[in-house]
Structure formats: C-alpha cells, structure tokens
Design a protein around this motif. Structure first.
Motif, mmCIF file in Angstrom:
data_model
loop_
_atom_site.group_PDB
_atom_site.id
_atom_site.type_symbol
_atom_site.label_atom_id
_atom_site.label_comp_id
_atom_site.label_asym_id
_atom_site.label_seq_id
_atom_site.Cartn_x
_atom_site.Cartn_y
_atom_site.Cartn_z
ATOM 1 N N LYS A 26 0.856 -1.175 0.000
ATOM 2 C CA LYS A 26 0.000 0.000 0.000
ATOM 3 C C LYS A 26 0.891 1.224 0.000
ATOM 4 O O LYS A 26 1.696 1.420 0.904
ATOM 5 C CB LYS A 26 -0.907 0.011 1.224
ATOM 6 C CG LYS A 26 -1.863 1.199 1.264
ATOM 7 C CD LYS A 26 -2.781 1.107 2.464
ATOM 8 C CE LYS A 26 -3.764 2.276 2.478
ATOM 9 N NZ LYS A 26 -4.662 2.205 3.660
ATOM 10 N N LYS A 80 -1.432 -1.976 -11.288
ATOM 11 C CA LYS A 80 -2.722 -1.695 -11.907
ATOM 12 C C LYS A 80 -3.019 -2.625 -13.078
ATOM 13 O O LYS A 80 -4.167 -2.752 -13.500
ATOM 14 C CB LYS A 80 -2.773 -0.231 -12.371
ATOM 15 C CG LYS A 80 -2.727 0.769 -11.222
ATOM 16 C CD LYS A 80 -2.731 2.200 -11.733
ATOM 17 C CE LYS A 80 -2.664 3.185 -10.569
ATOM 18 N NZ LYS A 80 -2.632 4.599 -11.039
ATOM 19 N N SER A 83 -2.221 -9.032 -12.310
ATOM 20 C CA SER A 83 -3.204 -9.732 -11.480
ATOM 21 C C SER A 83 -2.543 -10.843 -10.679
ATOM 22 O O SER A 83 -1.528 -11.415 -11.084
ATOM 23 C CB SER A 83 -4.319 -10.321 -12.341
ATOM 24 O OG SER A 83 -5.047 -9.308 -12.996
ATOM 25 N N ILE A 93 -7.290 -11.065 -9.148
ATOM 26 C CA ILE A 93 -7.587 -9.670 -8.847
ATOM 27 C C ILE A 93 -6.370 -8.826 -9.200
ATOM 28 O O ILE A 93 -5.230 -9.235 -8.962
ATOM 29 C CB ILE A 93 -7.892 -9.480 -7.338
ATOM 30 C CG1 ILE A 93 -9.004 -10.430 -6.879
ATOM 31 C CG2 ILE A 93 -8.262 -8.034 -7.031
ATOM 32 C CD1 ILE A 93 -10.356 -10.128 -7.439
ATOM 33 N N LYS A 94 -6.596 -7.644 -9.781
ATOM 34 C CA LYS A 94 -5.506 -6.707 -9.988
ATOM 35 C C LYS A 94 -4.926 -6.353 -8.611
ATOM 36 O O LYS A 94 -5.649 -6.118 -7.656
ATOM 37 C CB LYS A 94 -6.007 -5.437 -10.681
ATOM 38 C CG LYS A 94 -6.433 -5.646 -12.140
ATOM 39 C CD LYS A 94 -5.243 -5.858 -13.022
ATOM 40 C CE LYS A 94 -5.612 -5.760 -14.507
ATOM 41 N NZ LYS A 94 -6.562 -6.793 -14.948
ATOM 42 N N TYR A 96 -3.572 -3.763 -7.323
ATOM 43 C CA TYR A 96 -3.921 -2.506 -6.682
ATOM 44 C C TYR A 96 -5.321 -2.565 -6.065
ATOM 45 O O TYR A 96 -5.685 -1.709 -5.246
ATOM 46 C CB TYR A 96 -3.809 -1.344 -7.684
ATOM 47 C CG TYR A 96 -5.018 -1.118 -8.550
ATOM 48 C CD1 TYR A 96 -5.905 -0.074 -8.298
ATOM 49 C CD2 TYR A 96 -5.281 -1.941 -9.649
ATOM 50 C CE1 TYR A 96 -7.019 0.143 -9.096
ATOM 51 C CE2 TYR A 96 -6.371 -1.730 -10.458
ATOM 52 C CZ TYR A 96 -7.241 -0.691 -10.177
ATOM 53 O OH TYR A 96 -8.345 -0.486 -10.987
ATOM 54 N N ARG A 97 -6.113 -3.599 -6.409
ATOM 55 C CA ARG A 97 -7.449 -3.776 -5.856
ATOM 56 C C ARG A 97 -7.501 -4.914 -4.825
ATOM 57 O O ARG A 97 -8.556 -5.186 -4.257
ATOM 58 C CB ARG A 97 -8.436 -4.090 -6.985
ATOM 59 C CG ARG A 97 -8.619 -2.990 -8.008
ATOM 60 C CD ARG A 97 -9.493 -1.891 -7.477
ATOM 61 N NE ARG A 97 -10.853 -2.363 -7.213
ATOM 62 C CZ ARG A 97 -11.780 -1.636 -6.594
ATOM 63 N NH1 ARG A 97 -11.478 -0.424 -6.152
ATOM 64 N NH2 ARG A 97 -12.990 -2.121 -6.395
ATOM 65 N N HIS A 100 -8.768 -4.167 -1.263
ATOM 66 C CA HIS A 100 -10.206 -3.920 -1.301
ATOM 67 C C HIS A 100 -10.970 -5.234 -1.402
ATOM 68 O O HIS A 100 -12.010 -5.417 -0.753
ATOM 69 C CB HIS A 100 -10.546 -3.013 -2.481
ATOM 70 C CG HIS A 100 -12.006 -2.707 -2.619
ATOM 71 N ND1 HIS A 100 -12.658 -1.810 -1.799
ATOM 72 C CD2 HIS A 100 -12.962 -3.205 -3.464
ATOM 73 C CE1 HIS A 100 -13.938 -1.751 -2.127
ATOM 74 N NE2 HIS A 100 -14.150 -2.590 -3.131
ATOM 75 N N HIS A 101 -10.439 -6.169 -2.202
ATOM 76 C CA HIS A 101 -11.075 -7.477 -2.343
ATOM 77 C C HIS A 101 -11.102 -8.216 -1.009
ATOM 78 O O HIS A 101 -12.109 -8.847 -0.658
ATOM 79 C CB HIS A 101 -10.332 -8.309 -3.384
ATOM 80 C CG HIS A 101 -10.708 -9.761 -3.387
ATOM 81 N ND1 HIS A 101 -11.901 -10.229 -3.896
ATOM 82 C CD2 HIS A 101 -10.046 -10.856 -2.914
ATOM 83 C CE1 HIS A 101 -11.963 -11.540 -3.740
ATOM 84 N NE2 HIS A 101 -10.848 -11.945 -3.151
#
Length: 226
Positions: A26, A80, A83, A93-94, A96-97, A100-101
C-alpha cells in the motif's frame, strides 16, 4: 503499453507483498541503496524503531529517505495491470485492488480475520505482558495460558489448538506499533503461522544493539587515538 507488459512479466506475485506486514503493498516506497520495497507506513514505522537500517537487509538508509521515502511509482503502475490470486478464494484480482477485495472476501475473512463487528468487545488487559528479559510475552487467547514468547505461543497453538476456530484478537498484532485491538482473527492458529513466523520486535532490538555496539567502538577508537 508493450513496455509496461514487458516490465510486468519480470515480476512475481511475491514482489507485490510488503516484507514487514506481509500484505499487498500500500503506497509502495523503495530504498535507494538496496532497492527494497515496503508499504510507506510500514517503512516509516520501521525507521522510527530501528533508526538507520533497511528493515529487510539492514542496509543504510539516508536521513532524507527516513523522513520522505521515494515512492515506487513504477511498481504502483504495474500493480494496476498485474493480477494475482486471492490467498483464499483463488480469484484473480488486480494487485492494486487486492486489499479492497480482502475486505469483501468471506473466505479470506474466515482465515485471517476481519474488523470487529462484535458489540462491546474488550481486549483482555493482560493479553500482552512483559518478561523479565524485556521482550513481550503473550497470553493464548484460546486457553488463557500466559507468559508465552512469540515462538512458544506459535508452538503451543500448533500443538494444542490446531483445529480450534474461535474468533479472537491476536495479542501479537496488538503489541505491534500499528496494532489494531478491534481486529478479530477467526482462525488464530492459521493466522499465527502466516503472519508471525517473523519476529519484528527481536529484529528491532538486534538493530538497536548493533547500532549501540558500533557507536561504542567508534568512541573507544577515538579515545585511543587521542
């Protein structure tokens, strides 16, 4: 676009995880000398604790870096488009996400914990203590036996509670500078094995001891030269 894809292929999934918190990076920052990458918050916390060393290899870090580390913008951009697999549900999942996932992945929450939604939850006052050696000791939240070091707690839980799944707060996490007492861990033994093989406190003490020994040697050398 072709250049970005070429750069991404030179990375593995491990390159997108912080060696301090063991989570997906992060706001990644990179050290100039050794090129190691950390979450910005993890790096700054480590600098406050250990002084002048890289948290991973103990290489030197400049005073400017310690105050304002350089963002690893190239890695942020690759995250970004690159994955990876969720640790628990295997969904792609990417990166950068990914954090959040994890907030919505039920399998991940069951395995590693989720912020507490239990009303009136209170952390036991003696879940974290101090041994005579100055190193923290911990109470097992599954049986309440106390005075465990990190390694002894890990060994104890693997031997006695391997298949016991009860929502608890991890006392080791709470003892860390970034610890959150509201964080609930649903599979505590799995959490220990995944997150606490690395002893952050012992690492910091080693760093400080080495720095003290170095300063003492310099002072003694100076006195001899005089």
């Amino acid at each position: 676009m072709a250049e970005e894809l070429s750069a991404a292929t030179s990375y593995t999934e491990d390159d997108f995880y912080c060696p301090v918190c063991q989570e997906v990076l992060k706001t990644p920052v990179r050290t100039a000398a050794c090129q190691h990458v950390f979450c910005r918050k993890c790096f700054l916390t480590a600098m406050r604790e250990s002084g002048v060393h890289c948290p991973l290899c103990r290489g030197n870090v400049t005073r400017r870096e310690r105050a304002c580390p350089e963002r690893a913008l190239d890695l942020e951009n690759i995250m970004k488009s690159f994955s990876g697999s969720c640790r628990c549900c295997a969904k792609q999942i990417k990166f950068y996400r990914m954090r959040h996932h994890y907030k919505s992945c039920k399998k991940y929450q069951d395995e590693y914990g989720v912020s507490s939604i239990i009303p009136n939850f209170q952390l036991s006052q003696d879940s974290v203590g101090n041994s005579s050696s100055g190193h923290p000791t911990f109470k097992c939240p599954l049986c309440q036996e106390s005075n465990f070091t990190r390694q002894r707690l890990l060994d104890h839980c693997n031997s006695n509670h391997l298949f016991q799944i009860v929502p608890v707060t991890c006392p080791i996490c709470v003892s860390l500078p970034w610890g959150d007492p509201s964080q609930i861990t649903r599979n505590f033994v799995s959490h220990l094995n995944q997150r606490h093989q690395f002893d952050y406190g012992e690492f910091v003490n080693l760093q400080l001891d080495e720095e003290t020994q170095y300063q003492t040697a310099v002072e003694e050398s100076f006195q001899v030269n005089i």
